[in-house]
Scaffold this motif. Structure first.
Motif, PDB file in Angstrom:
ATOM      1  N   ARG A 181       0.016  -3.223 -11.092  1.00 32.48           N
ATOM      2  CA  ARG A 181      -0.765  -4.302 -10.494  1.00 32.48           C
ATOM      3  C   ARG A 181      -0.185  -4.799  -9.173  1.00 32.48           C
ATOM      4  NH1 ARG A 181      -4.466  -6.637 -14.079  1.00 32.48           N
ATOM      5  NH2 ARG A 181      -4.285  -5.881 -16.204  1.00 32.48           N
ATOM      6  N   ASP A 182       1.042  -4.377  -8.854  1.00 27.71           N
ATOM      7  CA  ASP A 182       1.712  -4.886  -7.650  1.00 27.71           C
ATOM      8  C   ASP A 182       1.558  -3.976  -6.438  1.00 27.71           C
ATOM      9  OD1 ASP A 182       3.280  -2.982  -8.983  1.00 27.71           O
ATOM     10  OD2 ASP A 182       5.138  -3.767  -8.133  1.00 27.71           O
ATOM     11  N   ILE A 183       0.873  -2.843  -6.601  1.00 26.45           N
ATOM     12  CA  ILE A 183       0.684  -1.913  -5.483  1.00 26.45           C
ATOM     13  C   ILE A 183      -0.735  -1.349  -5.498  1.00 26.45           C
ATOM     14  CG2 ILE A 183       3.111  -1.216  -5.291  1.00 26.45           C
ATOM     15  CD1 ILE A 183       2.386   1.348  -6.845  1.00 26.45           C
ATOM     16  N   GLU A 184      -1.185  -0.940  -4.306  1.00 27.47           N
ATOM     17  CA  GLU A 184      -2.414  -0.154  -4.166  1.00 27.47           C
ATOM     18  C   GLU A 184      -1.950   1.263  -3.846  1.00 27.47           C
ATOM     19  OE1 GLU A 184      -5.771  -0.841  -4.311  1.00 27.47           O
ATOM     20  OE2 GLU A 184      -5.265  -2.826  -5.079  1.00 27.47           O
ATOM     21  N   VAL A 185      -2.563   2.271  -4.447  1.00 29.50           N
ATOM     22  CA  VAL A 185      -2.121   3.645  -4.225  1.00 29.50           C
ATOM     23  C   VAL A 185      -3.259   4.528  -3.725  1.00 29.50           C
ATOM     24  CG1 VAL A 185      -0.234   3.566  -5.899  1.00 29.50           C
ATOM     25  CG2 VAL A 185      -2.494   4.267  -6.647  1.00 29.50           C
ATOM     26  N   ALA A 186      -2.874   5.557  -2.977  1.00 32.01           N
ATOM     27  CA  ALA A 186      -3.799   6.583  -2.507  1.00 32.01           C
ATOM     28  C   ALA A 186      -2.998   7.870  -2.357  1.00 32.01           C
ATOM     29  CB  ALA A 186      -4.421   6.185  -1.168  1.00 32.01           C
ATOM     30  N   SER A 187      -3.689   8.987  -2.193  1.00 26.25           N
ATOM     31  CA  SER A 187      -3.002  10.258  -1.967  1.00 26.25           C
ATOM     32  C   SER A 187      -3.794  11.097  -0.977  1.00 26.25           C
ATOM     33  CB  SER A 187      -2.804  11.017  -3.285  1.00 26.25           C
ATOM     34  OG  SER A 187      -4.042  11.423  -3.828  1.00 26.25           O
ATOM     35  N   ALA A 188      -3.077  12.015  -0.332  1.00 27.10           N
ATOM     36  CA  ALA A 188      -3.698  12.887   0.672  1.00 27.10           C
ATOM     37  C   ALA A 188      -2.838  14.125   0.852  1.00 27.10           C
ATOM     38  CB  ALA A 188      -3.849  12.143   1.992  1.00 27.10           C
ATOM     39  N   GLY A 189      -3.407  15.106   1.572  1.00 27.62           N
ATOM     40  CA  GLY A 189      -2.690  16.343   1.844  1.00 27.62           C
ATOM     41  C   GLY A 189      -2.559  16.594   3.330  1.00 27.62           C
ATOM     42  N   THR A 190      -1.493  17.283   3.716  1.00 28.81           N
ATOM     43  CA  THR A 190      -1.249  17.556   5.134  1.00 28.81           C
ATOM     44  C   THR A 190      -2.065  18.732   5.664  1.00 28.81           C
ATOM     45  OG1 THR A 190       0.651  18.955   4.580  1.00 28.81           O
ATOM     46  CG2 THR A 190       1.107  16.632   5.098  1.00 28.81           C
ATOM     47  N   ASN A 205       0.856  -1.185   0.000  1.00 26.12           N
ATOM     48  CA  ASN A 205       0.000   0.000   0.000  1.00 26.12           C
ATOM     49  C   ASN A 205       0.888   1.230   0.000  1.00 26.12           C
ATOM     50  OD1 ASN A 205      -2.338  -1.581   0.161  1.00 26.12           O
ATOM     51  ND2 ASN A 205      -2.199  -1.659   2.374  1.00 26.12           N
ATOM     52  N   VAL A 206       0.729   2.081  -1.013  1.00 26.32           N
ATOM     53  CA  VAL A 206       1.585   3.246  -1.203  1.00 26.32           C
ATOM     54  C   VAL A 206       0.745   4.511  -1.103  1.00 26.32           C
ATOM     55  CG1 VAL A 206       3.158   4.399  -2.801  1.00 26.32           C
ATOM     56  CG2 VAL A 206       3.125   1.903  -2.685  1.00 26.32           C
ATOM     57  N   LEU A 207       1.191   5.423  -0.246  1.00 25.88           N
ATOM     58  CA  LEU A 207       0.491   6.693  -0.033  1.00 25.88           C
ATOM     59  C   LEU A 207       1.385   7.844  -0.469  1.00 25.88           C
ATOM     60  CD1 LEU A 207      -1.917   8.264   1.212  1.00 25.88           C
ATOM     61  CD2 LEU A 207      -0.717   8.133   3.419  1.00 25.88           C
ATOM     62  N   PHE A 208       0.836   8.735  -1.294  1.00 19.56           N
ATOM     63  CA  PHE A 208       1.544   9.936  -1.741  1.00 19.56           C
ATOM     64  C   PHE A 208       0.958  11.138  -1.010  1.00 19.56           C
ATOM     65  CE2 PHE A 208       1.868   6.962  -5.280  1.00 19.56           C
ATOM     66  CZ  PHE A 208       3.240   6.983  -5.521  1.00 19.56           C
ATOM     67  N   ALA A 223       0.806  11.745  -8.752  1.00 17.07           N
ATOM     68  CA  ALA A 223       1.531  10.509  -8.423  1.00 17.07           C
ATOM     69  C   ALA A 223       0.562   9.333  -8.305  1.00 17.07           C
ATOM     70  CB  ALA A 223       2.314  10.691  -7.128  1.00 17.07           C
ATOM     71  N   GLU A 224      -0.558   9.565  -7.644  1.00 15.54           N
ATOM     72  CA  GLU A 224      -1.547   8.497  -7.496  1.00 15.54           C
ATOM     73  C   GLU A 224      -2.015   8.008  -8.865  1.00 15.54           C
ATOM     74  OE1 GLU A 224      -5.804   7.562  -5.260  1.00 15.54           O
ATOM     75  OE2 GLU A 224      -5.133   9.636  -5.432  1.00 15.54           O
ATOM     76  N   GLN A 225      -2.299   8.922  -9.763  1.00 20.85           N
ATOM     77  CA  GLN A 225      -2.773   8.544 -11.094  1.00 20.85           C
ATOM     78  C   GLN A 225      -1.679   7.828 -11.889  1.00 20.85           C
ATOM     79  OE1 GLN A 225      -5.401  11.305 -12.886  1.00 20.85           O
ATOM     80  NE2 GLN A 225      -4.988  10.581 -14.954  1.00 20.85           N
ATOM     81  N   VAL A 226      -0.451   8.333 -11.827  1.00 19.10           N
ATOM     82  CA  VAL A 226       0.652   7.741 -12.581  1.00 19.10           C
ATOM     83  C   VAL A 226       0.904   6.292 -12.160  1.00 19.10           C
ATOM     84  CG1 VAL A 226       3.170   7.840 -12.893  1.00 19.10           C
ATOM     85  CG2 VAL A 226       1.790   9.913 -13.153  1.00 19.10           C
ATOM     86  N   TRP A 281      -2.803   2.453   7.014  1.00 19.19           N
ATOM     87  CA  TRP A 281      -2.967   1.582   5.835  1.00 19.19           C
ATOM     88  C   TRP A 281      -1.666   1.438   5.047  1.00 19.19           C
ATOM     89  CZ3 TRP A 281      -2.530   3.533   0.783  1.00 19.19           C
ATOM     90  CH2 TRP A 281      -2.937   2.691  -0.253  1.00 19.19           C
ATOM     91  N   ALA A 282      -0.861   2.504   5.025  1.00 20.52           N
ATOM     92  CA  ALA A 282       0.298   2.577   4.128  1.00 20.52           C
ATOM     93  C   ALA A 282       1.492   1.749   4.597  1.00 20.52           C
ATOM     94  CB  ALA A 282       0.724   4.034   3.969  1.00 20.52           C
ATOM     95  N   ASP A 283       2.118   1.093   3.621  1.00 19.54           N
ATOM     96  CA  ASP A 283       3.404   0.422   3.847  1.00 19.54           C
ATOM     97  C   ASP A 283       4.552   1.374   3.512  1.00 19.54           C
ATOM     98  OD1 ASP A 283       2.369  -2.231   4.496  1.00 19.54           O
ATOM     99  OD2 ASP A 283       1.749  -2.304   2.391  1.00 19.54           O
ATOM    100  N   ILE A 284       4.337   2.196   2.484  1.00 14.69           N
ATOM    101  CA  ILE A 284       5.314   3.202   2.062  1.00 14.69           C
ATOM    102  C   ILE A 284       4.575   4.527   1.909  1.00 14.69           C
ATOM    103  CG2 ILE A 284       6.980   3.912   0.304  1.00 14.69           C
ATOM    104  CD1 ILE A 284       7.191   0.986  -0.558  1.00 14.69           C
ATOM    105  N   ILE A 285       5.159   5.577   2.480  1.00 15.06           N
ATOM    106  CA  ILE A 285       4.581   6.922   2.342  1.00 15.06           C
ATOM    107  C   ILE A 285       5.611   7.801   1.657  1.00 15.06           C
ATOM    108  CG2 ILE A 285       3.628   8.933   3.529  1.00 15.06           C
ATOM    109  CD1 ILE A 285       2.872   7.018   5.849  1.00 15.06           C
ATOM    110  N   PHE A 286       5.249   8.314   0.486  1.00 12.28           N
ATOM    111  CA  PHE A 286       6.104   9.252  -0.232  1.00 12.28           C
ATOM    112  C   PHE A 286       5.586  10.658   0.033  1.00 12.28           C
ATOM    113  CE2 PHE A 286       6.641   5.411  -2.856  1.00 12.28           C
ATOM    114  CZ  PHE A 286       8.024   5.361  -2.952  1.00 12.28           C
TER     115      PHE A 286
END
Length: 107
Positions: A26-35, A3-6, A18-21, A50-55
């Protein structure tokens, strides 16, 4: 599957791009949010958990993330991409930067 969060400030330009790109992978689930509290999709404890990696796009986002969501960060890897707020949504230059800086962490 990871699970990858931008994250950016307003969730209007950089992180949604980034979420759209990366949404076609197929190997990741993506989402995005703002601070910011008025972000289109504000960052929540649920998203952070939820996130495993947060960019994050800037160091200020990493600081806010760690300050507001420290308990929920668990084992999530937080990576700063150092991409300034100089781009429009789906700007080709932004897409190239994202692919260059994110892909090495996902491959």
């Amino acid at each position: 599957m990871k699970n990858v969060l931008f994250v950016c400030s307003q969730n209007r330009l950089r992180s949604p791009t980034a979420e759209q790109v990366f949404s076609t992978r197929r190997d990741i689930e993506v989402a995005s949010a703002g601070t910011n509290h008025d972000a289109d999709t504000p960052l929540t404890h649920e998203l952070v958990g939820w996130a495993d990696i947060i960019f994050v796009m800037e160091k200020t986002h990493r600081t806010k993330l760690r300050k507001q969501f420290r308990a929920g960060l668990k084992a999530a890897k937080v990576i700063c991409l150092d991409i300034p707020d100089d781009y429009e949504f789906m700007d080709p230059e932004l897409i190239a930067l994202l692919k260059a800086r994110v892909s090495r962490y996902l491959d």
